[in-house]
Design a protein around this motif. Structure first.
Motif, PDB file in Angstrom:
ATOM      1  N   ASN A 158      47.750 -44.137   4.046  1.00 18.59           N
ATOM      2  CA  ASN A 158      48.827 -44.184   5.030  1.00 18.59           C
ATOM      3  C   ASN A 158      50.167 -43.810   4.423  1.00 18.59           C
ATOM      4  O   ASN A 158      50.997 -43.169   5.078  1.00 18.59           O
ATOM      5  CB  ASN A 158      48.900 -45.577   5.658  1.00 18.59           C
ATOM      6  N   THR A 159      50.378 -44.203   3.170  1.00 21.99           N
ATOM      7  CA  THR A 159      51.629 -43.849   2.498  1.00 21.99           C
ATOM      8  C   THR A 159      51.735 -42.344   2.316  1.00 21.99           C
ATOM      9  O   THR A 159      52.790 -41.743   2.573  1.00 21.99           O
ATOM     10  CB  THR A 159      51.721 -44.557   1.133  1.00 21.99           C
ATOM     11  N   PHE A 160      50.647 -41.715   1.887  1.00 21.98           N
ATOM     12  CA  PHE A 160      50.664 -40.263   1.722  1.00 21.98           C
ATOM     13  C   PHE A 160      50.881 -39.563   3.062  1.00 21.98           C
ATOM     14  O   PHE A 160      51.631 -38.583   3.146  1.00 21.98           O
ATOM     15  CB  PHE A 160      49.356 -39.778   1.073  1.00 21.98           C
TER      16      PHE A 160
ATOM     17  N   ILE B 248      52.502 -40.669   5.663  1.00 23.74           N
ATOM     18  CA  ILE B 248      53.901 -40.850   6.059  1.00 23.74           C
ATOM     19  C   ILE B 248      54.818 -39.861   5.352  1.00 23.74           C
ATOM     20  O   ILE B 248      55.674 -39.202   5.970  1.00 23.74           O
ATOM     21  CB  ILE B 248      54.366 -42.295   5.773  1.00 23.74           C
ATOM     22  N   PHE B 249      54.654 -39.722   4.048  1.00 18.71           N
ATOM     23  CA  PHE B 249      55.555 -38.852   3.293  1.00 18.71           C
ATOM     24  C   PHE B 249      55.283 -37.373   3.560  1.00 18.71           C
ATOM     25  O   PHE B 249      56.224 -36.565   3.585  1.00 18.71           O
ATOM     26  CB  PHE B 249      55.471 -39.165   1.804  1.00 18.71           C
ATOM     27  N   LEU B 250      54.026 -37.006   3.771  1.00 15.77           N
ATOM     28  CA  LEU B 250      53.726 -35.623   4.093  1.00 15.77           C
ATOM     29  C   LEU B 250      54.271 -35.257   5.472  1.00 15.77           C
ATOM     30  O   LEU B 250      54.841 -34.179   5.667  1.00 15.77           O
ATOM     31  CB  LEU B 250      52.220 -35.381   4.022  1.00 15.77           C
ATOM     32  N   VAL B 251      54.125 -36.158   6.437  1.00 21.17           N
ATOM     33  CA  VAL B 251      54.670 -35.912   7.775  1.00 21.17           C
ATOM     34  C   VAL B 251      56.197 -35.876   7.724  1.00 21.17           C
ATOM     35  O   VAL B 251      56.839 -35.047   8.381  1.00 21.17           O
ATOM     36  CB  VAL B 251      54.179 -36.987   8.768  1.00 21.17           C
ATOM     37  N   SER B 252      56.784 -36.759   6.927  1.00 23.55           N
ATOM     38  CA  SER B 252      58.241 -36.767   6.771  1.00 23.55           C
ATOM     39  C   SER B 252      58.726 -35.447   6.195  1.00 23.55           C
ATOM     40  O   SER B 252      59.732 -34.889   6.646  1.00 23.55           O
ATOM     41  CB  SER B 252      58.672 -37.929   5.871  1.00 23.55           C
TER      42      SER B 252
ATOM     43  N   ASN C 265      58.102 -25.266   6.045  1.00 21.14           N
ATOM     44  CA  ASN C 265      58.043 -24.616   4.740  1.00 21.14           C
ATOM     45  C   ASN C 265      57.242 -25.509   3.800  1.00 21.14           C
ATOM     46  O   ASN C 265      57.389 -26.735   3.827  1.00 21.14           O
ATOM     47  CB  ASN C 265      59.461 -24.388   4.190  1.00 21.14           C
ATOM     48  N   TRP C 266      56.410 -24.878   2.973  1.00 19.72           N
ATOM     49  CA  TRP C 266      55.600 -25.672   2.038  1.00 19.72           C
ATOM     50  C   TRP C 266      56.455 -26.437   1.040  1.00 19.72           C
ATOM     51  O   TRP C 266      55.997 -27.405   0.439  1.00 19.72           O
ATOM     52  CB  TRP C 266      54.611 -24.768   1.305  1.00 19.72           C
ATOM     53  N   THR C 267      57.694 -26.009   0.843  1.00 22.77           N
ATOM     54  CA  THR C 267      58.585 -26.732  -0.073  1.00 22.77           C
ATOM     55  C   THR C 267      58.828 -28.158   0.407  1.00 22.77           C
ATOM     56  O   THR C 267      58.904 -29.090  -0.402  1.00 22.77           O
ATOM     57  CB  THR C 267      59.927 -26.007  -0.202  1.00 22.77           C
ATOM     58  N   PHE C 268      58.939 -28.342   1.718  1.00 21.26           N
ATOM     59  CA  PHE C 268      59.157 -29.682   2.259  1.00 21.26           C
ATOM     60  C   PHE C 268      57.903 -30.549   2.118  1.00 21.26           C
ATOM     61  O   PHE C 268      57.994 -31.760   1.911  1.00 21.26           O
ATOM     62  CB  PHE C 268      59.587 -29.597   3.724  1.00 21.26           C
TER      63      PHE C 268
ATOM     64  N   LEU D 132      55.229 -34.864  -0.880  1.00 17.97           N
ATOM     65  CA  LEU D 132      54.149 -35.257  -1.785  1.00 17.97           C
ATOM     66  C   LEU D 132      54.702 -35.874  -3.068  1.00 17.97           C
ATOM     67  O   LEU D 132      54.171 -36.879  -3.566  1.00 17.97           O
ATOM     68  CB  LEU D 132      53.295 -34.035  -2.107  1.00 17.97           C
ATOM     69  N   LEU D 133      55.754 -35.279  -3.605  1.00 19.35           N
ATOM     70  CA  LEU D 133      56.377 -35.827  -4.814  1.00 19.35           C
ATOM     71  C   LEU D 133      56.859 -37.256  -4.577  1.00 19.35           C
ATOM     72  O   LEU D 133      56.642 -38.146  -5.414  1.00 19.35           O
ATOM     73  CB  LEU D 133      57.546 -34.947  -5.252  1.00 19.35           C
ATOM     74  N   ASN D 134      57.513 -37.482  -3.454  1.00 20.45           N
ATOM     75  CA  ASN D 134      58.005 -38.831  -3.162  1.00 20.45           C
ATOM     76  C   ASN D 134      56.861 -39.815  -2.962  1.00 20.45           C
ATOM     77  O   ASN D 134      56.969 -40.987  -3.335  1.00 20.45           O
ATOM     78  CB  ASN D 134      58.925 -38.803  -1.938  1.00 20.45           C
TER      79      ASN D 134
END
Length: 488
Positions: free
Chosen positions: A314-316, A318-322, A329-332, A337-339
């Protein structure tokens, strides 16, 4: 119409006078005025997309009533998914069509299949991510019987389109803002003064810190292939200050303007760069979006229940959707993912709520441990910002690769210092030091100037405010510069 423009400096006093001196005894009149000026404010960007805002407002208003009045659960579900589908459909088309079609073609190409496709020259309606999320939260809350629908169309329209928050948030909830729209508002001099102070500090952050830091950040990110070492480190640091000064500056202005009209908007920033871990950073950065994803995605997915595997999943998500929310853009995605990776140790070891208070609370200086915790968290955040700012994944990789090169060279430090000073001079580093100092002193308040100088004599306070105004006039850019988050 930009908050940092001459047109807004004319617009705001006119609306203020009409609101408090012409319609001060008419709640309905005040709300109609707010709706009209909010639509005018939005139309100044592009009047064509005003109709999209109106349609989105009418859709959610109507489906909210239809869900509440539905005779069966199936009809309630139908109206709910109609609203969700249309809202996300508009958002997906305007914001993500080109991304999806090109990514699909690239994926098919990996199998040796060539696909011809058409991209569209689509203009992104300003604020669409923000007002769409306003409507989504409203509809979701009605569907789950958390609130009843608003039957006054004017009041609901003001909730969606209130001009201070319309184009870049904060993302409001109906439970918080609608009651304020519906009750009589009385002018409060003290609250208005507080609002002016918050506007002043927001303008300083945007026009002095963010816009000037952008000069060096843009130079580095636009020419990363020909730079290396500490210069690129400085470019990333300047961008971190740019995006914070820009977005939190916008939020301060929005909250300050709302105070002038008797409204209390949701806080969006709580001095995030003074965080001691990534979990604390995300409790303090873009708070209205973080809590939106927590309440409407993370918790429905199961939140922290169901074991560690689901919590990590769920954490992953959330951050991927964010990350994806911020742009096509794949940069976002990589930034998100980094966060997620950053925060994972605190999730696994359940230390993500160990820093709920303010750093060095009640003290002037942090401990050595707190200082290094803040420094490490900031460095991790700055590294992630590289992917957020880069135009592409390839550009981000070049930036990181060249940044690492030359870091061990003594000459690189001298060159970086010379380059920085020759580009922005001594003034900007001193302004940044002043800015960080004021933020640090006010870190336990809602915003930096909320209580700063309370015990000063009035002439001293006025000199301080006059100094901020002077610095804004001295260091502001001659051209109007849009806020970064308008593109999201």
């Amino acid at each position: 119409m930009l908050f940092n423009s001459l047109s807004f400096a004319v617009f705001l006093p006119i609306v203020f006078v009409l609101y408090w001196f012409v319609f001060h005894k008419q709640l309905k009149g005040q709300n109609i005025l707010l709706l009209v000026v909010s639509y005018f404010f939005y139309a100044c960007w592009d009047y064509r997309f005003l109709f999209l805002l109106m349609f989105s407002t009418f859709l959610d208003y109507s489906t909210g009533l239809a869900m509440f009045d539905a005779k069966t659960k199936s009809w309630k579900r139908f109206w709910f998914w109609l609203s969700i589908g249309v809202n996300l459909g508009f958002l997906g088309f305007f914001k993500y069509y080109n991304f999806f079609i090109s990514s699909f073609a690239d994926a098919i190409g990996l199998w040796g299949i060539h696909v011809d496709y058409w991209t569209l020259n689509i203009i992104l309606p300003v604020g669409i991510s923000f007002y769409t999320f306003h409507g989504l939260s409203y509809v979701i809350d009605i569907y789950y019987d958390r609130i009843q629908p608003e039957r006054n169309f004017i009041d609901y329209s003001v909730f969606v389109s209130f001009f201070p928050l319309l184009v870049a948030g904060p993302i409001e909830r109906a439970t918080h803002l609608l009651p304020q729209i519906q009750r009589v508002r009385v002018f409060d001099y003290g609250n208005a003064v507080l609002g002016l102070r918050q506007i002043l500090w927001g303008l300083f952050k945007k026009m002095v810190i963010a816009d000037n830091c952008a000069t060096l950040a843009n130079l580095m990110f636009n020419d990363a292939a020909h730079q290396e070492g500490l210069k690129l480190v400085m470019g990333a640091v300047f961008f971190s200050l740019q995006i914070y000064g820009d977005f939190s500056g916008y939020s301060d202005i929005a909250l300050g303007v709302a105070r002038l009209f008797g409204f209390d908007l949701l806080r969006n920033f709580a001095f995030p760069y003074f965080s001691r871990d990534i979990a604390e950073f995300w409790r303090r950065w873009h708070i209205s979006l973080s809590t939106w994803f927590r309440d409407y995605l993370y918790i429905p997915l199961g939140g922290s229940k169901g074991g560690m595997a689901k919590k990590v999943r769920n954490t992953f998500i959330i951050f991927l959707v964010s990350g994806f929310w911020h742009g096509a853009n794949w940069t976002f995605i990589i930034w998100g993912l980094l966060n997620a990776l950053y925060i994972m140790p605190s999730i696994v070891f359940e230390t993500n709520r160990s820093n709920l208070n303010t750093v060095a609370q009640g003290k002037l200086f942090p401990t050595i441990r707190e200082f290094f915790a803040v420094l490490i968290t900031y460095c991790l955040t700055v590294f992630a910002w590289i992917f957020f700012r880069a135009e592409s994944v390839t550009a981000a990789w070049i930036y990181v690769k060249n940044m690492v090169k030359g870091l061990l060279s003594k000459a690189a430090y001298v060159q970086a210092l010379d380059f920085t000073l020759s580009t922005v001079g001594w003034a900007l580093p001193l302004l940044i030091l002043f800015f960080i100092s004021i933020e640090w002193l006010g870190r336990e308040q809602q915003f930096a100037l909320q209580r700063l100088g309370e015990r000063w004599k009035q002439p001293v306070r006025w000199v301080f405010y006059a100094t901020l105004i002077f610095l804004i006039g001295m260091f502001m850019k001659t051209e109007e510069t849009p806020f970064i988050y308008f593109q999201f």
